[in-house]
Structures are given as C-alpha cells and as structure tokens.
Scaffold this active site. Structure first.
Site, PDB file in Angstrom:
ATOM      1  N   ARG A  34      41.614  42.110  54.570  1.00  0.00           N
ATOM      2  CA  ARG A  34      42.522  43.085  55.187  1.00  0.00           C
ATOM      3  C   ARG A  34      42.235  43.276  56.661  1.00  0.00           C
ATOM      4  O   ARG A  34      43.120  43.557  57.444  1.00  0.00           O
ATOM      5  CB  ARG A  34      42.381  44.429  54.470  1.00  0.00           C
ATOM      6  CG  ARG A  34      43.040  44.415  53.145  1.00  0.00           C
ATOM      7  CD  ARG A  34      43.125  45.797  52.616  1.00  0.00           C
ATOM      8  NE  ARG A  34      42.117  46.027  51.598  1.00  0.00           N
ATOM      9  CZ  ARG A  34      42.086  47.120  50.858  1.00  0.00           C
ATOM     10  NH1 ARG A  34      42.962  48.070  51.047  1.00  0.00           N
ATOM     11  NH2 ARG A  34      41.166  47.268  49.928  1.00  0.00           N
ATOM     12  N   LYS A  41      32.095  42.738  54.702  1.00  0.00           N
ATOM     13  CA  LYS A  41      32.809  42.460  53.447  1.00  0.00           C
ATOM     14  C   LYS A  41      32.821  40.973  53.094  1.00  0.00           C
ATOM     15  O   LYS A  41      33.052  40.615  51.952  1.00  0.00           O
ATOM     16  CB  LYS A  41      34.258  42.960  53.546  1.00  0.00           C
ATOM     17  CG  LYS A  41      34.367  44.461  53.478  1.00  0.00           C
ATOM     18  CD  LYS A  41      35.711  44.872  52.947  1.00  0.00           C
ATOM     19  CE  LYS A  41      35.751  46.360  52.727  1.00  0.00           C
ATOM     20  NZ  LYS A  41      36.932  46.773  52.009  1.00  0.00           N
ATOM     21  N   ALA A  83      43.519  39.875  44.163  1.00  0.00           N
ATOM     22  CA  ALA A  83      43.469  41.223  44.758  1.00  0.00           C
ATOM     23  C   ALA A  83      44.368  42.220  44.035  1.00  0.00           C
ATOM     24  O   ALA A  83      45.516  41.931  43.718  1.00  0.00           O
ATOM     25  CB  ALA A  83      43.884  41.154  46.230  1.00  0.00           C
ATOM     26  N   LYS A 165      48.758  46.983  36.095  1.00  0.00           N
ATOM     27  CA  LYS A 165      48.469  45.589  35.762  1.00  0.00           C
ATOM     28  C   LYS A 165      49.607  44.941  34.977  1.00  0.00           C
ATOM     29  O   LYS A 165      49.994  43.816  35.252  1.00  0.00           O
ATOM     30  CB  LYS A 165      47.149  45.482  34.972  1.00  0.00           C
ATOM     31  CG  LYS A 165      45.914  45.854  35.754  1.00  0.00           C
ATOM     32  CD  LYS A 165      45.745  45.104  37.064  1.00  0.00           C
ATOM     33  CE  LYS A 165      45.321  43.657  36.919  1.00  0.00           C
ATOM     34  NZ  LYS A 165      45.193  42.999  38.255  1.00  0.00           N
ATOM     35  N   PRO A 189      41.340  39.124  31.854  1.00  0.00           N
ATOM     36  CA  PRO A 189      39.951  39.470  31.507  1.00  0.00           C
ATOM     37  C   PRO A 189      39.855  40.855  30.885  1.00  0.00           C
ATOM     38  O   PRO A 189      40.618  41.761  31.229  1.00  0.00           O
ATOM     39  CB  PRO A 189      39.216  39.459  32.853  1.00  0.00           C
ATOM     40  CG  PRO A 189      40.182  38.972  33.879  1.00  0.00           C
ATOM     41  CD  PRO A 189      41.550  39.119  33.314  1.00  0.00           C
ATOM     42  N   PHE A 226      35.658  48.552  24.304  1.00  0.00           N
ATOM     43  CA  PHE A 226      36.422  47.634  25.157  1.00  0.00           C
ATOM     44  C   PHE A 226      35.826  46.237  25.080  1.00  0.00           C
ATOM     45  O   PHE A 226      34.694  46.070  24.622  1.00  0.00           O
ATOM     46  CB  PHE A 226      36.588  48.111  26.609  1.00  0.00           C
ATOM     47  CG  PHE A 226      35.482  48.932  27.190  1.00  0.00           C
ATOM     48  CD1 PHE A 226      34.501  48.345  27.952  1.00  0.00           C
ATOM     49  CD2 PHE A 226      35.442  50.317  27.001  1.00  0.00           C
ATOM     50  CE1 PHE A 226      33.492  49.114  28.517  1.00  0.00           C
ATOM     51  CE2 PHE A 226      34.435  51.083  27.570  1.00  0.00           C
ATOM     52  CZ  PHE A 226      33.453  50.476  28.329  1.00  0.00           C
TER      53      PHE A 226
END
Ligand code: NDP
Length: 344
Positions: A34, A41, A83, A165, A189, A226
C-alpha cells in the site's frame, strides 16, 4: 517454468510464505504494497529474495484504489490475490471488511481482464466462504462441509468477516465466468497457524496465539471448533494452484480442534511456562459476557458447543498436499514467537 506473478497481500502472514516459495522457485514476484515508504512491512522479503533464485519487484497498489493493480498486472502471467482484511474487531463492517474484500477483488480481477497477459488467478478465500456458523451443518442437514457448499448465513451484522469472504469469492466467480482469458482457482483455508515470517501482520491468527500464550483464556476456553491448517501448507497449496492443473475450490484443513486443543499442545511441550486454559468456559457464562467481550448471543448460540466437519480430501487428492500435523504447527509457531520476542 519461471513466471512473473503478481502477489497481493504478500506482506501478510500467509502471503509472505507464498512470496518466499515463489522466489525460491526462481519466479519474478511483483509484490504490491500500500505504501512503499513503510519498509518495515516488506524489507524481510527483500532479504529472502537476495538469497533466492527469483526476483522481487515492488509496486504500489491499494485494494480501495480503482485501477491501481492495472500496471503490475500488465506483463504478469499469473496473480495470487491474497490481500483482504482479517480482523474480527471492526467499527464499520461495510467499510472495514466488505469493501476492501469485494471492491478489492473487483479491482484485481479487472486488472487481470485488462492485462492481456494473465492466464490464471489464485484467490485466497476461506472456509468462512463455505459455511457461516457451525450450527449450519445441523440446520442445513449437512454431514460434512465440502467444496459444494457456500456460506448463506453470514451478513453485515452477523459474522461480517465471513460475509466479506463469501461475497468476495462470489464476485470472483461472477467476473471469471464473463471472460475466457484467465482461469480462477480458489483456496479455502481454515484457521491458519504456524510460524510467521512477518512481525508487522495484524492477522487474527497471530493475535489468537499471542492471546493464548499471554493468559487471555487462562480461566477457560470457549468450546468453539474450527479447522486448522499450517501456514506453510497454505502457501504450498497456493503455489500448486498456480503451477498445476488445479480446478475450482479447495478446502484446506488438517484437523478440527479449538483453543483447548491448542492449549493442550502448548502445555505438553512447555509445561507451566504459559498460563493456558485446562477446561471450557460454560456456555451460560459466554451468553452473559459475550456482548461485553464483543461477540453476540447469536454467535454463542450458533457456534459454541456445535460440531464441525470439513472435508479436505480434494486438497490431498488433487493437489497432493500432505498436511503438517497440528502439534508441529502449534509448537513451531510458539518457537517462532519466542525467537521474535513476542512471548518469553
Ligand atoms: P494479514 O493481515 O497478515 O495479511 C493481509 C494482507 O492484506 C496484508 O498484506 C495487508 O497489507 C493486505 N491488505 C489489507 N488491506 C489492504 C488494502 N486495502 N490494500 C492492499 N492490501 C491490503 O492476514 P492473513 O495473512 O492471515 O490473511 C491473508 C488472506 O487469507 C486474507 O484474504 C484472509 O481473509 C485469508 N484467510 C486467512 C486465514 C487465517 O486464518 N489467517 C484463514 C482463511 C483465509 P498491509 O501489510 O499493508 O497491511
């Protein structure tokens, strides 16, 4: 064959392992960030690139800036679109989660459309796009979740991350079906754990493990099931998705467990070093404290104490994945956090 691959989210927990794997195979990775001035980063990825056969290129792009992926997509053979924001405590679900997930996916896929060179896109979706609440399995009369299933129960106000998502994945399939230049392969995933290459990620994965080791759950863990998968296997799946004839969606899960099972592994390896839980918090107590702690009674009702089954056989059969066992994932993650000074 060596390819030029645009990677979004390559600075993150999952993305950095994907970038590492692609560089080690000699590819050219077009990493989008970004803000190039935030070197902390991505400088670790440059160090990895320097020791590998591949080449790292740096490009500036933002999921929320229309057209910002057009330049790096032009000339790329493939895209790994990883991302998307992954945090559960948000102020505005639309702005903080859904917009970057959906508009970001649109921007990246429009860039693929315009490129004239991109032949394949691997998208990081989630099992959150396969199912919403754990109770969905019972309510929808499903014995095990497979790639056939799509989350239909999440919304802006209930499980907004999961909603972001599934909305992004649906958008990706919609855009993919309108053209025939590039193929779409999706990875779904489950909860990703394992050692982190980055120290700047805000991923829930790193947050949950830090909280577990620093005593957040010491008086009890929620009975929330989960799926778990190692970050190195998730990266491998993405690379196989790019390199092979993989098709469609892929649930990635080694096992189904919860915070207590994570705690048991930590305790059996590190004894009393960390104040981890040894039992469950009663559901009635979660119903009371939930709204104060930031999760709704509906979430507790629909998830706590409910069974979950995920079918990851396609990833083993079609991608040839051999999953790293849960115990190794957890202990390697703790070791990495100790090395990075995140925990003692
Ligand atoms: P991280 O937070 O570590 O990585 C997220 C990445 O997305 C970072 O590189 C971040 O960049 C980038 N990003 C976020 N917002 C923007 C934006 N507006 N423009 C450009 N880039 C942006 O999370 P994870 O690695 O855990 O997650 C990566 C992906 O995997 C996500 O799509 C997530 O939904 C999915 N996933 C994660 C799971 C998990 O358990 N971790 C499970 C299933 C799916 P920056 O460095 O600038 O912040």
């Amino acid at each position: 064959m060596k390819n030029t691959i645009l990677v979004t989210g390559g600075t993150g927990f999952i993305g950095s392992w994907v970038v590492k794997g692609l560089l080690e195979k000699g590819n050219t990775v077009r990493l989008t960030v970004r803000d190039k001035s935030k070197k902390e980063k991505y400088s670790f990825l440059q160090e990895i690139a320097d020791k590998s056969e591949g080449t790292l290129e740096l490009w500036e792009a933002d999921l929320m800036k229309k057209g910002s992926f057009d330049a790096p997509a032009k000339g790329s053979d493939m895209i790994a679109h990883i991302a998307s924001p992954f945090f559960l405590k948000i102020k505005d679900a639309q702005k903080d989660l859904v917009d970057p997930a959906v508009k970001g996916t649109e921007n990246v896929l429009e860039a693929a459309n315009k490129s004239g060179t991109v032949k394949k896109v691997v998208l990081t979706s989630s099992v959150a796009s396969v199912h919403g609440d754990n109770i969905d399995m019972k309510n929808q009369n499903i014995s095990i979740f497979t790639e056939e299933h799509f989350n239909t129960t999440s919304s802006l106000s209930h499980q907004p991350y999961s909603f972001s998502k599934v909305s992004a994945e649906n958008k990706a399939w919609e855009i993919n079906k309108k053209q025939n230049e590039w193929e779409l392969v999706v990875m779904n995933p489950s909860f990703v754990m394992g050692p982190s290459l980055t120290t700047t990620s805000k991923s829930e994965s790193l947050k949950v493990m830090t909280e577990l080791l620093t005593g957040k759950y010491k008086s009890g863990a929620p009975d929330l099931k989960f799926g778990f998968v190692d970050v190195r296997d998730v990266a491998k799946a993405h690379i196989l998705g790019l390199e092979t004839e993989a098709k469609g969606r892929h649930i990635l899960a080694e096992s189904v467990a919860g915070i207590l099972e994570m705690a048991n592994v930590v305790k059996s390896t590190y004894e009393d070093t960390y104040k981890v839980p040894t039992s469950y918090v009663p559901r009635w107590l979660l119903m009371i404290v939930g709204p104060i702690a930031g999760f709704s009674r509906k979430f507790v009702r629909n998830n706590i104490g409910h069974d979950l089954k995920l079918d990851s056989s396609k990833s083993k059969e079609k991608l040839g994945l051999k999953y790293i066992p849960f115990e190794k994932t957890i202990t390697d993650m703790v070791e990495q956090m100790k090395l990075q000074g995140i925990v003692k």
